[in-house]
Enzyme design. Sequence first.
Site, PDB file in Angstrom:
ATOM      1  CG  HIS A 143      15.595  11.117  -5.868  1.00 17.14           C
ATOM      2  ND1 HIS A 143      14.392  11.618  -5.411  1.00 17.14           N
ATOM      3  CD2 HIS A 143      15.921  10.099  -5.017  1.00 17.14           C
ATOM      4  CE1 HIS A 143      14.008  10.933  -4.339  1.00 17.14           C
ATOM      5  NE2 HIS A 143      14.911   9.995  -4.086  1.00 17.14           N
ATOM      6  CB  CYS A 201      16.040   6.102  -4.753  1.00 24.23           C
ATOM      7  SG  CYS A 201      15.944   6.876  -3.134  1.00 24.23           S
ATOM      8  CG  ASN A 218      11.750   9.115  -6.225  1.00 20.96           C
ATOM      9  OD1 ASN A 218      11.270   9.844  -7.097  1.00 20.96           O
ATOM     10  ND2 ASN A 218      11.157   8.910  -5.079  1.00 20.96           N
ATOM     11  CB  THR A 236      -0.896   0.019   1.257  1.00 15.91           C
ATOM     12  OG1 THR A 236      -0.047  -0.220   2.402  1.00 15.91           O
ATOM     13  CG2 THR A 236      -1.968  -1.050   1.198  1.00 15.91           C
ATOM     14  N   GLY A 237       2.159   1.138   0.009  1.00 16.60           N
ATOM     15  CA  GLY A 237       3.030   2.309   0.072  1.00 16.60           C
ATOM     16  C   GLY A 237       3.348   2.888  -1.292  1.00 16.60           C
ATOM     17  CB  SER A 269      -3.283  -1.340   4.704  1.00 18.84           C
ATOM     18  OG  SER A 269      -2.885  -0.017   4.799  1.00 18.84           O
ATOM     19  NE  ARG A 286      19.485  -0.515   0.129  1.00 20.52           N
ATOM     20  CZ  ARG A 286      18.857   0.619   0.390  1.00 20.52           C
ATOM     21  NH1 ARG A 286      19.502   1.623   0.975  1.00 20.52           N
ATOM     22  NH2 ARG A 286      17.592   0.763   0.045  1.00 20.52           N
ATOM     23  CE  LYS A 325      20.090   4.421   4.123  1.00 17.71           C
ATOM     24  NZ  LYS A 325      18.662   4.780   4.075  1.00 17.71           N
TER      25      LYS A 325
END
Length: 335
Positions: free
Chosen positions: A245, A128, A318, A11-12, A40, A99, A216
């Site tokens: 971006h 991103c 992004n 839902t994001g 949700s 990551r 990052k």
Amino acid sequence: MAVNVAIVGATGAVGEEFIRILESRKFPVKELRLLASKRSAGKKMRFCGVEYTVQELTRHSFQGIKIALFSAGSSISKEYVPYAIESGAVCVDNSSAFRMDDDVPLVVPEVNPQDIAKHHGVIANPNCSTIQMVVALKPIHDVAKIKRIVVSTYQSVSGAGLKAVDELQRETASILAGKNDFQRKLFPHQIAFNVLPQIPQSNAFLQNGYTSEELKMVNETKKIMGDHSIRITATTVRVPVLRCHSESVNIETEKKITVAEVRKLLAKSPGVTLMDDPANQVYPLAPFAAGKDDVFVGRIREDESIDKGINLWIVSDNLRKGAALNAIQIAEKLL
Ligand code: NAP
Ligand code: 3JM
């Protein structure tokens, strides 16, 4: 062969894009499981003309799932990726949770597709801002070896999720209506008509004065490019743009490369579209790149302050190449 796919965080802002891209790329989905928080559960979402009901994420959500696309934040990934792997799924994780783990591949398909095969159940999708930069820089690195990168980002609010998009829209409307009673929930300062040199907005600055987003970009770039000798410094900035971006990138190379050579190289690089016609005011812009797949590069010019330097302006969506598209390209290679 069609496979069962789960989306965690469906839902994001990234989740919605996952659904759109699975559909448009005709990803071979047998069963789609949409997962989010209890808040949700029960919500209806459409995929390929069919209505799906969002389910609450639990440790049992992954039975029969072959590919699990995670995009609900790093704490959710840390908790639930192990359950998904235990159920036999391969996870593509959009968060920062894994990551930098040595045994987790961090992949941008245009740059290091060979790393996918080394996975042990989870492949990490980079940040991103890192993704769009390395797509544009890898072809140059291969030819001229990049020694140093100085990057400043201009990041849209959708990178901070749907609530951030809502805050920018409502704050803008409030200011335009001449009100001065807007209650901020997310950003520490006004984001409408402003520029904030702090990403993420919620985290404290690190001891060296950098933000985690800046680190990052430094660490992920070295890992993806497979070159820990590149020196990188980053300043990450939130701007009142809804989507895409933009980045100002300065590189110093070991071997001299001319502007004409960079243009020629990028014009034939996968995932890159060259948009560099200064005489006609053609350069990449966020509203143009929104909803598109490629990384757009322009304003290519020599850095006249050093012997072997180039400046570039890099723009990409992004939520697509920076998140959902890159993850789905990884999943396509997995299949
Ligand atoms: P968002 O719009 O705020 O959406 C967050 C999603 O996570 C929603 O679906 C939300 O479900 C779900 N969620 C939150 N808490 C949960 C819980 N306890 N259990 C299950 N689901 C939960 O954020 P977004 O922009 O889509 O980003 C989501 C995550 O993706 C980020 O936190 C980040 O880790 C990652 N991300 C990565 C990149 C990248 O560059 N690779 C870019 C952006 C984001 P509800 O509807 O139930 O609240
Ligand atoms: C992009 O766990 C969280 O609080 C999510 C933070 C977040 C991340 C992250 O660290 O996974 C928000 C937006 C990212 C990202 O891509 O690194």
